[in-house]
Design a protein around this motif. Structure first.
Motif, mmCIF file in Angstrom:
data_model
loop_
_atom_site.group_PDB
_atom_site.id
_atom_site.type_symbol
_atom_site.label_atom_id
_atom_site.label_comp_id
_atom_site.label_asym_id
_atom_site.label_seq_id
_atom_site.Cartn_x
_atom_site.Cartn_y
_atom_site.Cartn_z
ATOM 1 N N ASN A 188 8.181 15.526 12.128
ATOM 2 C CA ASN A 188 9.126 15.222 11.061
ATOM 3 C C ASN A 188 8.414 14.890 9.753
ATOM 4 O O ASN A 188 8.867 15.290 8.673
ATOM 5 C CB ASN A 188 10.017 14.054 11.490
ATOM 6 C CG ASN A 188 11.098 13.741 10.481
ATOM 7 O OD1 ASN A 188 11.287 12.600 10.071
ATOM 8 N ND2 ASN A 188 11.833 14.744 10.056
ATOM 9 N N ARG A 189 7.309 14.177 9.846
ATOM 10 C CA ARG A 189 6.543 13.850 8.637
ATOM 11 C C ARG A 189 6.035 15.108 7.947
ATOM 12 O O ARG A 189 6.107 15.235 6.715
ATOM 13 C CB ARG A 189 5.359 12.956 9.002
ATOM 14 C CG ARG A 189 4.597 12.400 7.810
ATOM 15 C CD ARG A 189 3.234 11.912 8.242
ATOM 16 N NE ARG A 189 2.319 13.020 8.470
ATOM 17 C CZ ARG A 189 1.157 12.914 9.106
ATOM 18 N NH1 ARG A 189 0.790 11.764 9.625
ATOM 19 N NH2 ARG A 189 0.370 13.954 9.262
ATOM 20 N N GLN B 246 11.750 8.773 4.633
ATOM 21 C CA GLN B 246 10.444 8.159 4.400
ATOM 22 C C GLN B 246 10.461 6.680 4.780
ATOM 23 O O GLN B 246 9.460 6.162 5.322
ATOM 24 C CB GLN B 246 10.059 8.315 2.936
ATOM 25 C CG GLN B 246 8.690 7.757 2.612
ATOM 26 C CD GLN B 246 8.296 8.058 1.174
ATOM 27 O OE1 GLN B 246 7.463 8.903 0.902
ATOM 28 N NE2 GLN B 246 8.900 7.359 0.238
ATOM 29 N N LEU B 247 11.563 5.998 4.535
ATOM 30 C CA LEU B 247 11.668 4.587 4.917
ATOM 31 C C LEU B 247 11.530 4.427 6.422
ATOM 32 O O LEU B 247 10.865 3.494 6.908
ATOM 33 C CB LEU B 247 13.010 4.013 4.451
ATOM 34 C CG LEU B 247 13.281 2.551 4.816
ATOM 35 C CD1 LEU B 247 12.239 1.634 4.191
ATOM 36 C CD2 LEU B 247 14.690 2.140 4.380
ATOM 37 N N TRP B 248 12.117 5.328 7.196
ATOM 38 C CA TRP B 248 11.966 5.295 8.644
ATOM 39 C C TRP B 248 10.496 5.406 9.040
ATOM 40 O O TRP B 248 10.006 4.664 9.906
ATOM 41 C CB TRP B 248 12.751 6.440 9.283
ATOM 42 C CG TRP B 248 14.017 6.031 9.945
ATOM 43 C CD1 TRP B 248 15.290 6.382 9.577
ATOM 44 C CD2 TRP B 248 14.173 5.188 11.084
ATOM 45 N NE1 TRP B 248 16.211 5.806 10.418
ATOM 46 C CE2 TRP B 248 15.553 5.065 11.364
ATOM 47 C CE3 TRP B 248 13.281 4.501 11.910
ATOM 48 C CZ2 TRP B 248 16.050 4.309 12.419
ATOM 49 C CZ3 TRP B 248 13.771 3.741 12.960
ATOM 50 C CH2 TRP B 248 15.132 3.646 13.209
ATOM 51 N N ALA C 98 0.821 -1.207 0.000
ATOM 52 C CA ALA C 98 0.000 0.000 0.000
ATOM 53 C C ALA C 98 0.856 1.259 0.000
ATOM 54 O O ALA C 98 0.577 2.220 -0.723
ATOM 55 C CB ALA C 98 -0.932 -0.007 1.209
ATOM 56 N N SER C 99 1.919 1.274 0.819
ATOM 57 C CA SER C 99 2.787 2.452 0.864
ATOM 58 C C SER C 99 3.541 2.633 -0.449
ATOM 59 O O SER C 99 3.775 3.772 -0.890
ATOM 60 C CB SER C 99 3.780 2.337 2.027
ATOM 61 O OG SER C 99 4.578 1.166 1.906
ATOM 62 N N MET D 52 8.932 10.806 -6.065
ATOM 63 C CA MET D 52 8.016 10.010 -5.261
ATOM 64 C C MET D 52 7.999 8.558 -5.721
ATOM 65 O O MET D 52 7.928 7.627 -4.907
ATOM 66 C CB MET D 52 6.612 10.611 -5.329
ATOM 67 C CG MET D 52 6.482 11.989 -4.707
ATOM 68 S SD MET D 52 6.952 12.049 -2.967
ATOM 69 C CE MET D 52 5.585 11.169 -2.220
ATOM 70 N N ALA D 53 8.073 8.346 -7.048
ATOM 71 C CA ALA D 53 8.068 6.980 -7.573
ATOM 72 C C ALA D 53 9.337 6.229 -7.178
ATOM 73 O O ALA D 53 9.291 5.064 -6.760
ATOM 74 C CB ALA D 53 7.917 7.007 -9.099
ATOM 75 N N LEU D 54 10.491 6.896 -7.295
ATOM 76 C CA LEU D 54 11.753 6.239 -6.934
ATOM 77 C C LEU D 54 11.847 5.993 -5.428
ATOM 78 O O LEU D 54 12.364 4.949 -4.993
ATOM 79 C CB LEU D 54 12.930 7.091 -7.412
ATOM 80 C CG LEU D 54 13.088 7.210 -8.927
ATOM 81 C CD1 LEU D 54 14.240 8.148 -9.271
ATOM 82 C CD2 LEU D 54 13.305 5.841 -9.569
ATOM 83 N N SER D 55 11.352 6.933 -4.629
ATOM 84 C CA SER D 55 11.353 6.714 -3.184
ATOM 85 C C SER D 55 10.407 5.576 -2.796
ATOM 86 O O SER D 55 10.615 4.899 -1.781
ATOM 87 C CB SER D 55 10.966 7.999 -2.446
ATOM 88 O OG SER D 55 9.623 8.359 -2.703
#
Length: 467
Positions: free
Chosen positions: A378-379, A258-260, A77-78, A407-410
């Motif tokens: 932070n978000r 963002q991964l965090w 989903a993310s 956004m796509a690569l992240s």
């Protein structure tokens, strides 16, 4: 005419704010959803017999297979939430407002109806429903879902109500939104809505073009200024910016932070269960606290923008007065001043992420209240700062493509959260210490981005002989 259109525009603004507040960002309510799904025995057949008898949300035993299944759903989903920014942006550009909104309404309504009518036996449909829900968008009711569930409101009732809210979105789409794109600058007699022609007339287009020319002369994007003597104009192709060092480090900065966030949200229920020794009351209390902090994240959103705007206007005003007024060096220009104004924002976002990561890595239950607060601040800084940096650091004609690309690569990087979760649950035997230490060290890489932007500002502000 202006006074007659004012109520319509105010209604559009207020309902738009309410819509964004109430129906966007489903991923940040995932911890509440998982709590309810586990209580409803979703994927409980994957648990060992002793864990199933005690109940994963309340018992002392940990159900690794069930947690991994929920983690996989959240990872998917993310990923879709970010990756679909690129194609949905194209749909909006190509087919305009009404078509894009109708697609979004269809996606999230289908998803909410699916979740409303599935049961533990058909829980596998969450793999389809949750990605559709993230692309369509929801927040307020999701973050309060567990609160409602504990008051006796069933999961089905909650999602049927959310589905009925589609009437609200349809009403806004046809009554309070333009069918096409909103022109900028806004023509004097521009109108929209059900009974409007929805677009400027021919005589208004000339006015718009003249206003655009004036704006383009007043505000020059980075890379668009007139080069100094002896300097060559940098290439203006999208490819040149997409493969630039500035964009690459911005991608690293966004992806790591963002991964965090995704890893923390996706594993929050499991972490709270471990720290609370399976105490359902404690898990519920902390999950509710997390949901409430997510809701109040809207209050944190303007802070980063205010910081950037104040610095940008300050530096640009000083740049107009003297060629050497900027604190970063002499020979200042408006566009370089705008770029320099992002440095404190980028550095502060990295610092907030480091503090959030350190708190999340310490296995103390009460400390998680501070973790929740740092996470939501932070978000807010992360996503607002991402859009602001792309706006100020690259030409405006490439903003949409660069935003969709980053956004796509992240999103691809966010897929790492599932193997990381599996590593913690498997070989590391539910001990995230080594993973957390590694990710904290990786977080230090995010400070490279603001440093390089700062150094670039100094180089651009220095005289040709010094640079």
């Amino acid at each position: 005419m202006r006074d007659q259109r004012l109520p319509l525009r105010v209604a559009t603004l207020l309902t738009g704010l309410l819509e964004c507040l109430s129906f966007a960002g489903v991923l940040f309510g995932w911890a509440s959803l998982v709590f309810v799904f586990k209580t409803e025995h979703y994927f409980e057949e994957l648990c060992e017999p002793n864990a199933r008898l005690m109940g994963n949300a309340t018992g002392l035993e940990d159900c690794q297979a069930q947690d991994e299944r929920f983690s996989l759903i959240f990872t998917l989903a993310s990923f879709m939430n970010n990756f679909m920014t690129f194609p949905t942006g194209y749909i909006f550009d190509r087919f305009k407002t009404t078509v894009a909104r109708l697609i979004a309404i269809f996606l999230y309504t289908s998803a909410t109806l699916t979740i409303a009518f599935i049961s533990a036996d058909s829980a596998v449909l969450l793999f389809l429903a949750m990605p559709m829900l993230t692309v369509g968008g929801i927040l307020f009711l999701i973050t309060n879902l567990q609160l409602l569930y504990e008051q006796g409101i069933s999961l089905r009732t909650s999602f049927i109500f959310i589905s009925v809210c589609s009437a609200w979105h349809l009403g806004r789409t046809f009554l309070l939104m333009p069918r096409g794109h909103i022109p900028y600058p806004l023509p004097p007699n521009y109108s929209y809505g059900l009974c409007s022609a929805d677009g400027p007339r021919e005589e208004e287009k000339k006015t718009v073009e003249s206003q655009k020319l004036e704006l383009s002369e007043e505000f020059i994007s980075p890379k668009e200024e007139i080069p100094r003597p002896g300097q060559q104009q940098e290439p203006r192709s999208f490819r040149s910016y997409a493969f630039s060092r500035r964009f690459a480090w911005h991608l690293v900065w966004l992806s790591v932070i963002q991964l965090w966030h995704y890893l923390f949200i996706g594993t929050l229920n499991s972490m709270l269960s471990n720290l609370a020794s399976g105490d359902r009351v404690l898990v519920s209390t902390y999950t509710n606290a997390f949901a409430i902090t997510q809701f109040f994240g809207v209050l944190c959103a303007p802070w980063n923008g205010l910081l950037i705007d104040r610095l940008k206007y300050k530096y640009q005003e000083e740049a107009r007065k003297t060629a050497s007024a900027l604190p970063f060096g002499p020979g200042s220009s408006a566009s370089v001043a705008a770029l320099c104004s992002t440095v404190p924002s980028l550095a502060l976002t990295s610092l907030l992420c480091l503090a959030f990561a350190l708190c999340a890595s310490i296995p103390v239950l009460r400390l998680q209240y501070a973790t929740f607060i740092l996470q939501v601040i932070n978000r807010s800084f992360l996503y607002g700062g991402n859009a602001a940096f792309l706006t100020l650091a690259f030409p405006s004609e490439h903003f949409g493509k660069l935003f969709g690309l980053v956004m796509a690569l992240s999103a691809v990087v966010s897929l790492l959260q599932f193997p990381v979760f599996t590593l913690i649950k498997g070989p590391l035997q539910n001990d995230p210490f080594y993973v957390n230490v590694t990710l904290v060290l990786v977080t230090l890489l995010t400070f490279v981005h603001p440093f390089l932007v700062y150094r670039e500002c100094r180089q651009k502000e220095s005289p040709p002989g010094v640079a």
